[in-house]
Design a protein around this motif. Sequence first.
Motif, PDB file in Angstrom:
ATOM      1  N   VAL A  48       0.823  -1.203   0.000  1.00  0.00           N
ATOM      2  CA  VAL A  48       0.000   0.000   0.000  1.00  0.00           C
ATOM      3  C   VAL A  48       0.860   1.257   0.000  1.00  0.00           C
ATOM      4  O   VAL A  48       0.519   2.288  -0.611  1.00  0.00           O
ATOM      5  CB  VAL A  48      -0.990  -0.027   1.195  1.00  0.00           C
ATOM      6  N   LEU A 100      -9.982   7.528   6.385  1.00  0.00           N
ATOM      7  CA  LEU A 100      -8.978   7.897   5.390  1.00  0.00           C
ATOM      8  C   LEU A 100      -8.785   9.412   5.345  1.00  0.00           C
ATOM      9  O   LEU A 100      -7.667   9.909   5.099  1.00  0.00           O
ATOM     10  CB  LEU A 100      -9.384   7.368   4.018  1.00  0.00           C
ATOM     11  N   ALA A 123      -3.884   1.401   4.925  1.00  0.00           N
ATOM     12  CA  ALA A 123      -3.947   2.669   4.190  1.00  0.00           C
ATOM     13  C   ALA A 123      -2.628   3.418   4.326  1.00  0.00           C
ATOM     14  O   ALA A 123      -1.970   3.362   5.372  1.00  0.00           O
ATOM     15  CB  ALA A 123      -5.099   3.535   4.716  1.00  0.00           C
ATOM     16  N   SER A 124      -2.261   4.137   3.254  1.00  0.00           N
ATOM     17  CA  SER A 124      -1.044   4.943   3.238  1.00  0.00           C
ATOM     18  C   SER A 124      -1.377   6.291   2.620  1.00  0.00           C
ATOM     19  O   SER A 124      -2.010   6.364   1.558  1.00  0.00           O
ATOM     20  CB  SER A 124       0.061   4.251   2.433  1.00  0.00           C
ATOM     21  N   VAL A 139      -4.073   9.101  -1.060  1.00  0.00           N
ATOM     22  CA  VAL A 139      -4.379   8.053  -0.073  1.00  0.00           C
ATOM     23  C   VAL A 139      -4.660   6.750  -0.821  1.00  0.00           C
ATOM     24  O   VAL A 139      -5.541   6.702  -1.686  1.00  0.00           O
ATOM     25  CB  VAL A 139      -5.593   8.430   0.790  1.00  0.00           C
ATOM     26  N   ALA A 141      -5.564   2.695  -0.267  1.00  0.00           N
ATOM     27  CA  ALA A 141      -6.134   1.777   0.747  1.00  0.00           C
ATOM     28  C   ALA A 141      -6.371   0.415   0.113  1.00  0.00           C
ATOM     29  O   ALA A 141      -6.755   0.313  -1.060  1.00  0.00           O
ATOM     30  CB  ALA A 141      -7.436   2.324   1.306  1.00  0.00           C
TER      31      ALA A 141
END
Length: 458
Positions: A48, A100, A123-124, A139, A141
């Motif tokens: 991710v 998020l 998530a990143s 973002v 995910a």
Amino acid sequence: MSRLFLRIFLWFWLVAGVIVVALVAGSPFLTRTHPRLDRWQERAETAVRRVAEETANGVERGEIRPHCPHRRRHPRTPFELFVVDETGRDTGGRPVPRELLRLARDAREGGGPRVERLGTLYASAHPAVTPDGRTLVVVAAVRRPPRVVDLLAPRTLLPRLAVLLLVVGVLAFALARRITTPLETLRTATRRLAAGDLEARVGSPLTRRRDEIGELARDFDTMAGRLQALLESQRRLLRDVSHELRSPLARIGVALELARRGDPGEREAALDRIGLETERLDGMIAQILTLARLEEGMASVIREPVPLGPLLDTVLEDARFEARRRGITVEYRDEGSPCTVAGDRSLLRSAVENVLRNAVRYAAEGGTVSVSVQRVDELVEIAVADDGPGVPDADLAHLFEPFFRTGNARDRASGGAGLGLAITAAAVRAHGGAVTAANLPGGGLEIRILLPCSSRRS
């Protein structure tokens, strides 16, 4: 609730509890080291992060237009991509999940990428500056649940399963052993009894148990004791009958021999003796058959109302007629009005008559026989006492056994074959009553008959 059922029920829940505790304690989520799960998390985070970073680089170079919705497909897992502007909205117009948006805000405020796991959602968030100077946050995910092989962790789970199976096996073995061992003991005792060993008993410690198996063991020992007593009684009865029949038969044989060889006067006396011994044999056989039927429960006890007053009057009249030859007085006291008994008139008459005739036979010459009747709650008590020599205390417990005679009073010359009191006891038991015997302090024997009443008065 059944005690054995409750024990098995509790054992079942104990085993189930052990399994649950072992499974929880052995779960990879509660262990400090779970390599396969760690590798799964690392791969998900790396993937991710890489997708978010690559997308952010594309936005900075202008290769990816921020206002277009993005969804990047992995060979097995789809990645959701959002490009969040300064107002907290996706540039493509799609709704952004709240968690998020929070992650994007943290990345914007911190000025660097953020990676976070929310359950099975990874998530990143990665900040990116577009060519026209706008600061956006990409973002990425992915929802990536762990695979079964990751959760099981065979290398750590298999030893735990082995220990679990061992513990459950020990508990199940203990339960099975506790149930089957006493049953094996019961089966062994049953086979011994079936093979003819009348001494076979289950015995303690099985009979001391307080559950159904203990009750079964006690019932078995009671049954075995009853069977032994019945068989020994039959053997004793057969032995005593053989012995009692031998004497009159021998006298009949002697009388026949005298009748064949003697003169007419001796022949007449011999025939009279044969007739007398035949009557004795007939009476003895009738008594033996009556006793056998009573002891085996085969006597047809007719349940009809029997007023004890008229029955006792008839028996007393016969007893006084017999007692007149020896000058014996038969006294009667009614202390509570005799009740009515539901039963067989002939058996009740025989029970009372045997006791009364026995008292007249062994009372002192010119003595007294006392008969009293009184109510005791819902029972009627008939007490017959004589002033004879009584019986030894050690013989009282055997007084109602067939063919039993005491050494001092019930010798062969004094009367019957020793069946009268045995018939009395059996007849009284058939009517739900009891009979006891005791020596009187001043000498003599007293026999008490207790019978249940069917009404208050006759």
